[in-house]
Write a protein that holds these residues in place. Structure first.
Motif, short mmCIF file in Angstrom:
data_model
loop_
_atom_site.label_atom_id
_atom_site.label_comp_id
_atom_site.label_asym_id
_atom_site.label_seq_id
_atom_site.Cartn_x
_atom_site.Cartn_y
_atom_site.Cartn_z
N VAL A 149 -14.54 0.50 -1.72
CA VAL A 149 -13.55 -0.43 -1.18
C VAL A 149 -12.45 -0.60 -2.22
O VAL A 149 -12.64 -1.27 -3.24
CB VAL A 149 -14.19 -1.80 -0.84
N PRO A 150 -11.29 0.06 -2.01
CA PRO A 150 -10.19 -0.06 -2.97
C PRO A 150 -9.59 -1.46 -2.92
O PRO A 150 -9.23 -1.94 -1.85
CB PRO A 150 -9.16 0.97 -2.50
N THR A 151 -9.51 -2.08 -4.07
CA THR A 151 -8.90 -3.41 -4.16
C THR A 151 -8.47 -3.67 -5.60
O THR A 151 -9.18 -3.25 -6.53
CB THR A 151 -9.89 -4.52 -3.73
N PRO A 152 -7.31 -4.32 -5.79
CA PRO A 152 -6.91 -4.62 -7.16
C PRO A 152 -7.90 -5.55 -7.85
O PRO A 152 -7.91 -5.65 -9.08
CB PRO A 152 -5.54 -5.28 -7.01
N ALA A 153 -8.79 -6.19 -7.08
CA ALA A 153 -9.81 -7.07 -7.66
C ALA A 153 -11.09 -6.31 -8.03
O ALA A 153 -12.08 -6.92 -8.43
CB ALA A 153 -10.14 -8.20 -6.67
N GLU A 205 -16.54 -1.99 -5.17
CA GLU A 205 -15.13 -2.38 -5.05
C GLU A 205 -14.42 -1.84 -6.28
O GLU A 205 -14.82 -2.12 -7.41
CB GLU A 205 -15.01 -3.90 -4.96
N VAL A 206 -13.38 -1.03 -6.07
CA VAL A 206 -12.73 -0.33 -7.19
C VAL A 206 -11.22 -0.52 -7.19
O VAL A 206 -10.58 -0.55 -6.13
CB VAL A 206 -13.02 1.19 -7.18
N SER A 207 -10.66 -0.58 -8.39
CA SER A 207 -9.21 -0.67 -8.59
C SER A 207 -8.75 0.58 -9.32
O SER A 207 -9.46 1.11 -10.17
CB SER A 207 -8.89 -1.90 -9.44
N ILE A 208 -7.55 1.05 -8.98
CA ILE A 208 -7.01 2.21 -9.71
C ILE A 208 -6.04 1.81 -10.80
O ILE A 208 -5.45 2.66 -11.46
CB ILE A 208 -6.37 3.27 -8.77
N GLY A 209 -5.87 0.54 -11.06
CA GLY A 209 -4.99 0.14 -12.16
C GLY A 209 -4.52 -1.28 -12.00
O GLY A 209 -4.70 -1.90 -10.95
N ASP A 210 -3.88 -1.79 -13.03
CA ASP A 210 -3.48 -3.20 -13.04
C ASP A 210 -2.09 -3.40 -12.46
O ASP A 210 -1.12 -3.68 -13.18
CB ASP A 210 -3.57 -3.76 -14.47
N TYR A 211 -2.01 -3.18 -11.18
CA TYR A 211 -0.79 -3.40 -10.41
C TYR A 211 -1.24 -3.57 -8.97
O TYR A 211 -2.40 -3.26 -8.65
CB TYR A 211 0.18 -2.21 -10.54
N VAL A 212 -0.37 -4.05 -8.10
CA VAL A 212 -0.81 -4.34 -6.73
C VAL A 212 -0.13 -3.39 -5.75
O VAL A 212 1.10 -3.25 -5.75
CB VAL A 212 -0.52 -5.81 -6.36
N LEU A 213 -0.93 -2.71 -4.94
CA LEU A 213 -0.44 -1.86 -3.87
C LEU A 213 -0.52 -2.65 -2.57
O LEU A 213 -1.18 -3.68 -2.50
CB LEU A 213 -1.30 -0.60 -3.77
N ILE A 214 0.15 -2.15 -1.53
CA ILE A 214 0.12 -2.86 -0.24
C ILE A 214 -1.24 -2.73 0.41
O ILE A 214 -1.73 -3.60 1.09
CB ILE A 214 1.22 -2.31 0.70
N GLY A 215 -1.88 -1.58 0.21
CA GLY A 215 -3.19 -1.34 0.81
C GLY A 215 -3.94 -0.28 0.03
O GLY A 215 -3.44 0.26 -0.95
N GLY A 216 -5.14 0.03 0.47
CA GLY A 216 -6.01 0.93 -0.26
C GLY A 216 -5.74 2.42 -0.06
O GLY A 216 -6.35 3.24 -0.75
N GLU A 217 -4.85 2.79 0.87
CA GLU A 217 -4.71 4.20 1.24
C GLU A 217 -4.33 5.10 0.07
O GLU A 217 -4.90 6.18 -0.11
CB GLU A 217 -3.68 4.37 2.38
N VAL A 218 -3.34 4.69 -0.70
CA VAL A 218 -2.90 5.52 -1.83
C VAL A 218 -4.02 5.62 -2.88
O VAL A 218 -4.25 6.68 -3.46
CB VAL A 218 -1.59 4.98 -2.43
N ALA A 219 -4.75 4.53 -3.06
CA ALA A 219 -5.89 4.56 -3.98
C ALA A 219 -6.93 5.58 -3.51
O ALA A 219 -7.55 6.28 -4.32
CB ALA A 219 -6.50 3.17 -4.11
N VAL A 220 -7.12 5.68 -2.20
CA VAL A 220 -8.07 6.67 -1.66
C VAL A 220 -7.61 8.08 -2.02
O VAL A 220 -8.41 8.92 -2.43
CB VAL A 220 -8.22 6.53 -0.13
CL1 6GU Z 1 -7.66 0.22 -5.26
N1 6GU Z 1 -5.96 -1.24 -3.89
C1 6GU Z 1 -4.86 -2.00 -3.80
N2 6GU Z 1 -4.53 -2.50 -2.61
N3 6GU Z 1 -4.08 -2.28 -4.81
C2 6GU Z 1 -4.43 -1.77 -5.97
C3 6GU Z 1 -5.55 -0.99 -6.14
C4 6GU Z 1 -6.30 -0.74 -5.07
N4 6GU Z 1 -5.65 -0.63 -7.43
C5 6GU Z 1 -4.62 -1.18 -8.02
N5 6GU Z 1 -3.87 -1.87 -7.16
#
Ligand code: 6GU
Length: 303
Positions: A145-149, A193-208
């Motif tokens: 589950v991609p999420t900045p958290a 639940e995984v984050s790809i970095g310390d910034y906020v994306l609109i949704g998880g698609e790009v992280a996927v």
């Molecule tokens: Cl995995 N998802 C979203 N929505 N924002 C992000 C992220 C993921 N990683 C960093 N920012």
């Protein structure tokens, strides 16, 4: 959704089970913007699909939405801005995909030349659900589950996940997914639940796209050259130094002399020095985690 191809694409009537067993990794992605995942068909990932190493299914979350408006989100309890994705939509979607009850939306490679007859186009062949093969039966699929958290995604995760048989990505949009969806999914999945970095994306698609590429390139057979991942940045905890090719001199800039020496030990030492110096300059915190010998410490001006 416009995919070149739908249905159980690669499977012919005669060899479907055989081909099924051949794949190394099945990826399913659930998203309200499935077209955002089209790049999974291109380049390296498309080649892996073509070679039967990878299978990708992309699923429109809205197919599981009920009611006239097909709403997938609602206002947050406790108030506040934004919307939260509804558990009654996500729950059945994740149930169906864990059980393999979803047919269709498989992505084919973007390369046109390997198109074969669609499984369900062949006369007398029933449409059938994706089935989990023997090796994956006992292990629960991995739900990412991609999420900045989330926990930061690393090369070590990519290495581990490249040995999985079935990974499902749940792309949240808006302010996220009702937390009970993630808690409940743990009955049918191993959930991260995984984050790809310390910034906020609109949704998880790009992280996927990011995670899938990092994982799939590590599957044996996807990259020809094994050494090319052993020397990756991060594999030894250091960033890679510079690379050069012909010509030897270009716009007045010369390739470092040592690279023509033919002395492999000297070249290796030089490459390590460059990696150490670049890492110290750009990511000094990584140096603290690196095993350094006396030569390394000298190059870095430590002691
Ligand atoms: Cl995995 N998802 C979203 N929505 N924002 C992000 C992220 C993921 N990683 C960093 N920012």
């Amino acid at each position: 959704m416009v995919y070149g191809f739908r249905g159980l694409g690669r499977f012919s009537a005669v060899s479907s089970s055989q081909e099924f067993d051949a794949h190394r990794l099945r990826l399913d992605v659930i998203s309200i913007f499935p077209e955002y995942l089209d790049p999974l068909r291109h380049a390296l990932l498309g080649k892996a699909i073509e070679d039967g190493i990878l299978e990708v299914g992309v699923h429109d979350l809205r197919k599981w939405a009920t009611g006239g408006h097909k709403a997938v989100d609602d206002t947050p309890y406790g108030g506040g801005p934004g919307m939260v994705m509804k558990p009654e939509v996500w729950g059945p979607a994740l149930d169906d995909i864990a059980a393999g009850h979803v047919v269709g939306d498989e992505l084919e490679s973007a390369s046109p030349h390997l198109k074969s007859a669609r499984h369900d186009e062949i006369e007398g062949v029933e449409k059938r659900a994706y089935e989990v093969e023997a090796a994956g039966d006992k292990e629960l699929p991995l739900l990412l589950v991609p999420t900045p958290a989330g926990k930061p995604f690393t090369q070590t995760d990519a290495q581990g996940w490249s040995n999985e048989r079935h990974i499902v990505f749940a792309c949240g949009r808006y302010e996220g997914i009702d937390q009970r969806v993630i808690d409940d999914a743990a009955k049918r999945y191993r959930v991260r639940e995984v984050s790809i970095g310390d910034y906020v994306l609109i949704g998880g698609e790009v992280a996927v796209l990011v995670i899938a590429e990092a994982v799939v390139r590590l599957i044996p057979g996807v990259l020809g050259n094994r050494r090319s991942h052993e020397e990756d940045s991060f594999s030894d905890g250091l960033l890679e130094g510079p690379s050069y090719t012909k010509p030897r001199s270009w716009r007045g800039l010369d390739v470092p002399e040592v690279l023509f020496s033919g002395n492999h030990a000297k070249v290796d030492r030089w490459r390590r020095d460059q990696a150490l110096l670049r890492t110290q300059a750009v990511r000094p915190e990584l140096i603290d985690e690196t095993q350094l010998d006396a030569a390394d410490r000298k190059v870095l001006g430590l002691d």
